[in-house]
Design a protein around this motif. Structure first.
Motif, mmCIF file in Angstrom:
data_model
loop_
_atom_site.group_PDB
_atom_site.id
_atom_site.type_symbol
_atom_site.label_atom_id
_atom_site.label_comp_id
_atom_site.label_asym_id
_atom_site.label_seq_id
_atom_site.Cartn_x
_atom_site.Cartn_y
_atom_site.Cartn_z
ATOM 1 N N LEU A 21 42.681 57.793 30.250
ATOM 2 C CA LEU A 21 42.918 56.783 31.006
ATOM 3 C C LEU A 21 43.867 55.522 30.378
ATOM 4 N N TRP A 22 43.497 55.952 28.780
ATOM 5 C CA TRP A 22 44.126 55.177 27.600
ATOM 6 C C TRP A 22 46.449 55.462 28.165
ATOM 7 N N ALA A 23 46.419 56.568 28.463
ATOM 8 C CA ALA A 23 47.817 56.885 28.638
ATOM 9 C C ALA A 23 48.033 55.999 30.086
ATOM 10 N N ALA A 24 46.712 56.428 30.777
ATOM 11 C CA ALA A 24 47.828 55.906 32.254
ATOM 12 C C ALA A 24 47.765 54.352 32.398
ATOM 13 N N LEU A 25 46.467 53.553 31.424
ATOM 14 C CA LEU A 25 47.090 52.173 31.187
ATOM 15 C C LEU A 25 48.430 51.726 30.557
ATOM 16 N N TYR A 26 48.567 52.499 29.776
ATOM 17 C CA TYR A 26 50.087 52.318 28.744
ATOM 18 C C TYR A 26 50.822 52.116 29.785
ATOM 19 N N ARG A 27 51.129 53.451 30.888
ATOM 20 C CA ARG A 27 51.784 53.128 32.224
ATOM 21 C C ARG A 27 52.764 51.720 32.292
ATOM 22 N N PHE A 112 49.731 56.304 20.075
ATOM 23 C CA PHE A 112 48.386 56.423 19.548
ATOM 24 C C PHE A 112 47.671 56.937 18.686
ATOM 25 N N LEU A 113 48.373 57.343 17.448
ATOM 26 C CA LEU A 113 48.100 58.593 17.184
ATOM 27 C C LEU A 113 48.073 58.008 15.635
ATOM 28 N N TRP A 114 47.652 58.485 14.522
ATOM 29 C CA TRP A 114 48.014 58.474 12.739
ATOM 30 C C TRP A 114 48.647 59.012 12.587
ATOM 31 N N PRO A 115 49.849 58.143 11.360
ATOM 32 C CA PRO A 115 50.786 58.940 10.570
ATOM 33 C C PRO A 115 50.380 60.574 9.526
ATOM 34 N N GLU A 133 54.226 62.443 29.652
ATOM 35 C CA GLU A 133 55.087 63.229 30.588
ATOM 36 C C GLU A 133 54.736 63.454 31.691
ATOM 37 N N SER A 134 53.649 63.340 32.078
ATOM 38 C CA SER A 134 53.217 63.385 33.492
ATOM 39 C C SER A 134 52.679 62.559 33.946
ATOM 40 N N LEU A 135 52.448 61.584 33.172
ATOM 41 C CA LEU A 135 51.759 60.038 33.668
ATOM 42 C C LEU A 135 53.364 58.746 34.181
ATOM 43 N N TRP A 136 54.320 59.233 33.066
ATOM 44 C CA TRP A 136 55.041 58.169 33.452
ATOM 45 C C TRP A 136 56.531 58.172 33.281
ATOM 46 N N SER A 137 57.273 57.516 33.919
ATOM 47 C CA SER A 137 58.475 58.284 34.206
ATOM 48 C C SER A 137 59.149 58.554 32.399
ATOM 49 N N LYS A 138 60.972 58.702 32.525
ATOM 50 C CA LYS A 138 60.632 58.889 31.056
ATOM 51 C C LYS A 138 61.820 56.913 30.382
ATOM 52 N N ARG A 139 62.531 56.970 31.880
ATOM 53 C CA ARG A 139 62.369 55.639 31.171
ATOM 54 C C ARG A 139 61.063 54.891 30.604
ATOM 55 N N ARG A 140 59.931 54.799 31.161
ATOM 56 C CA ARG A 140 58.746 54.078 30.551
ATOM 57 C C ARG A 140 58.621 54.799 29.301
ATOM 58 N N ILE A 141 58.838 55.614 29.147
ATOM 59 C CA ILE A 141 58.907 56.639 27.632
ATOM 60 C C ILE A 141 59.838 56.134 26.865
ATOM 61 N N LEU A 142 61.204 56.102 27.185
ATOM 62 C CA LEU A 142 61.705 55.697 26.185
ATOM 63 C C LEU A 142 61.881 54.576 25.677
ATOM 64 N N GLU A 143 61.626 53.171 27.260
ATOM 65 C CA GLU A 143 61.309 51.585 26.710
ATOM 66 C C GLU A 143 60.052 51.520 25.637
ATOM 67 N N VAL A 144 59.208 52.422 26.151
ATOM 68 C CA VAL A 144 57.845 52.095 24.983
ATOM 69 C C VAL A 144 58.698 52.735 23.303
ATOM 70 N N TYR A 145 59.183 54.007 24.172
ATOM 71 C CA TYR A 145 59.516 53.947 22.081
ATOM 72 C C TYR A 145 60.360 53.511 21.684
ATOM 73 N N LEU A 146 61.275 52.399 22.386
ATOM 74 C CA LEU A 146 62.573 51.625 22.151
ATOM 75 C C LEU A 146 61.180 50.122 21.687
ATOM 76 N N ASN A 147 59.927 50.172 22.172
ATOM 77 C CA ASN A 147 59.602 48.630 21.734
ATOM 78 C C ASN A 147 58.321 48.837 20.876
ATOM 79 N N ILE A 148 58.162 50.246 19.814
ATOM 80 C CA ILE A 148 57.290 50.377 18.865
ATOM 81 C C ILE A 148 58.075 51.078 17.966
ATOM 82 N N VAL A 149 58.141 51.889 17.740
ATOM 83 C CA VAL A 149 58.680 52.163 16.532
ATOM 84 C C VAL A 149 59.472 51.543 15.397
#
Length: 224
Positions: A21-27, A112-115, A133-149
């Motif tokens: 549910l957590w991963a689905a929400l972040y989609r 989602f995780l601690w360093p 990888e199952s719940l998000w598109s590749k575009r969404r994965i990169l969008e989240v990455y570029l916004n939280i890194v």
């Protein structure tokens, strides 16, 4: 014993349900914060962040990050097995430790995780990588990455990084600026894109060449 086993199974099922549910929400919803952000904030770092949709981030930065971090991003299911095998081989030979993490794995870890480098955290990273990888598109994965890194101490995401380092929006980044930002990702609090040493400057030139290959070979098609 049966009661204990039953409760263990219930607990495991609940944990799986919560993470799904957590991963689905972040989609659909931007992560409000990440564990690293909270850890840095507790240690006294600031928090510069401005969520920006992928279509308002310069395509040059997309290509630079793919060129630098994961050229197979559009073609794998979350794991680059060849890179992981190479990393294991080098680590076993006593060479400098390096990772084989894809952008998907880094997104799962950051969101989602601690360093940490423990096997527990790596196992959780694997699970969350499979989820996104199952719940998000590749575009969404990169969008989240570029916004939280992390791009400097207390600076997170492409928009904050562009304004912090170059005093412009993420949409206005040049190819060179994008390459410099991509180069410092492995160590953003030690390396600077605006005061690059010889290694960072040289590496940025290599990334610029790879960006042309990414575009030529359409290695970024999954996010266009």
């Amino acid at each position: 014993m049966r009661t204990l086993l039953r409760w263990a199974l219930v607990g495991a099922a609940a944990l799986v349900a919560v993470t799904v549910l957590w991963a689905a929400l972040y989609r659909f919803v931007p992560p409000p914060a990440t564990p690293l952000m909270l850890i840095r904030a507790a240690a006294g770092s600031g928090l510069e962040r401005d969520w920006t949709p992928l279509d308002r981030i310069a395509p040059a930065l997309v290509d630079a990050v793919i060129a630098s971090e994961d050229t197979g991003f559009c073609g794998h299911g979350g794991f680059d097995w060849a890179a992981i095998e190479d990393a294991f081989d080098e680590n076993e030979e006593g060479k400098r430790l390096r990772g084989g993490s894809t952008i998907s794995q880094q997104t799962a870890k950051n969101a989602f995780l601690w360093p940490d480098r423990s096997w527990t955290r790596k196992g959780a990273e694997t699970w969350f990588t499979l989820l996104i990888e199952s719940l998000w598109s590749k575009r969404r994965i990169l969008e989240v990455y570029l916004n939280i890194v992390e791009w400097d101490d207390g600076v997170y995401g492409a928009e904050a990084a562009a304004r912090h380092h170059f005093h412009k929006s993420a949409a206005a980044l040049t190819r060179r600026e994008a390459a410099l930002l991509a180069v410092v990702l492995p160590s953003p609090r030690r390396w600077s894109p605006t005061r690059p040493g010889s290694y960072v400057a040289r590496r940025a030139g290599v990334i610029e060449q790879r960006m042309a290959v990414v575009r030529r070979d359409r290695l970024d098609d999954c996010v266009r």
